[in-house]
Design a protein around this motif. Structure first.
Motif, PDB file in Angstrom:
ATOM      1  N   HIS A  29       0.820  -1.219   0.000  1.00 12.36           N
ATOM      2  CA  HIS A  29       0.000   0.000   0.000  1.00 12.36           C
ATOM      3  C   HIS A  29       0.853   1.268   0.000  1.00 12.36           C
ATOM      4  N   LEU A  30       2.166   1.138   0.212  1.00 15.78           N
ATOM      5  CA  LEU A  30       3.050   2.304   0.141  1.00 15.78           C
ATOM      6  C   LEU A  30       3.496   2.593  -1.294  1.00 15.78           C
ATOM      7  N   ASN A  31       3.025   1.768  -2.239  1.00 22.00           N
ATOM      8  CA  ASN A  31       3.434   1.883  -3.637  1.00 22.00           C
ATOM      9  C   ASN A  31       4.954   1.901  -3.824  1.00 22.00           C
ATOM     10  N   PRO A  32       5.644   0.914  -3.308  1.00 15.15           N
ATOM     11  CA  PRO A  32       7.096   0.877  -3.508  1.00 15.15           C
ATOM     12  C   PRO A  32       7.431   0.675  -4.985  1.00 15.15           C
ATOM     13  N   THR A  33       8.623   1.090  -5.392  1.00 20.45           N
ATOM     14  CA  THR A  33       9.048   0.848  -6.774  1.00 20.45           C
ATOM     15  C   THR A  33       9.356  -0.641  -6.939  1.00 20.45           C
TER      16      THR A  33
END
Lengths: 162, 108
Positions: A29-33
């Motif tokens: 949910h942190l939208n990591p790469t």
């Protein structure tokens, strides 16, 4: 925002993929790469594999293919504890296995106590390379705890600068 | 269901053993790859090994062990190790581990 999770599972190689995928799911949910995600999965995989094959000396997992020398399963659990705090992920991977006699030596690239397994001796080097911080606490008979920190996305970096 | 590696993923073409690696390469699956690769290398007296990463989405240091181990077995007979379909992540792992010095990455 602070978020926390804990996982405890059998120390067998069948659980290596489960462990890294679970940690990856925890941070999605942190939208990591793609790169951050791969780094974290690799580091978790290294730490968990070390706990299984070195901590508990479970070399081959449940598998059930064939019983071979060294194929017996020693009971034991691996614990993963994650804390996510403002874009900074703290991962703790611990076992109650046999521990490491010389942590400094164990962390040297290419050093391995099990050359017959044809592992590269790069486990700790990978954790160090792919995470922002690495700490190892261990002693003979005391088990091993690996603590890793990774900043995810821009929030993690901003908070860290302050 | 994640695809597992099978015997069909090992192929001998001319003087090369081609290994189509699985989606995820970790310690759990590494034993199968090493054992079968070594058996074929011995049986067919193959000189070179080509690792195909087309399906691979994850690899940890176990993958480095697989490649280094095969390299040690064939290099004394003049064999070489190649890698194809290497994406950015795999290339990074090659660079961090120093494997880029012994594996030749080929464009296909």
């Amino acid at each position: 925002m602070k978020n926390e999770m804990e996982l405890i599972f059998d120390a067998v190689s069948d659980n290596e993929s489960f462990a890294r995928v679970a940690v990856a799911a925890f941070i999605t949910h942190l939208n990591p790469t793609v790169e951050e995600m791969a780094d974290i999965k690799t580091a978790v995989s290294e730490a968990v594999t070390n706990a299984i094959i070195h901590g508990y000396e479970n070399l081959y997992g449940y598998g059930g293919k064939k019983l071979r020398e060294g194929g017996e399963i020693h009971p034991g659990k691996v614990r993963i504890h994650c804390i996510l705090n403002k874009g900074i992920l703290h991962i703790e991977v611990s076992d109650r296995g046999k521990g490491i006699e010389n942590v400094e030596q164990a962390m040297e690239p290419l050093f391995t106590t099990k050359p017959e397994l044809e592992r590269s001796g790069m486990g700790f080097a990978f954790m160090e390379a792919f995470m922002d911080d690495l700490e190892v606490e261990s002693g003979p008979g005391e088990g091993t705890t690996v603590r890793m920190v990774k900043k995810i996305g821009i929030d993690g970096w901003i908070d860290c600068e302050e | 269901m994640m695809e597992q590696i099978t015997m069909g993923d090992f192929q001998v073409i001319d003087n090369c053993l081609m290994i189509r690696l699985p989606e995820e390469i970790d310690h759990h699956g590494a034993g199968f790859i090493c054992e079968n690769a070594d058996r074929i290398l011995m049986r067919d007296e193959v000189q070179n090994v080509v690792f195909d990463f087309e399906k691979t989405r994850f690899m940890d240091s176990s993958g480095i062990g697989i490649i280094m181990g095969r390299y040690r077995k064939i290099t004394c007979f003049g064999g070489r190790v190649y890698a194809i379909h290497v994406d950015k992540q795999i290339q990074r792992i090659f660079n961090v581990s120093g494997l880029n010095k012994i594996v030749e990455v080929l464009e296909v």
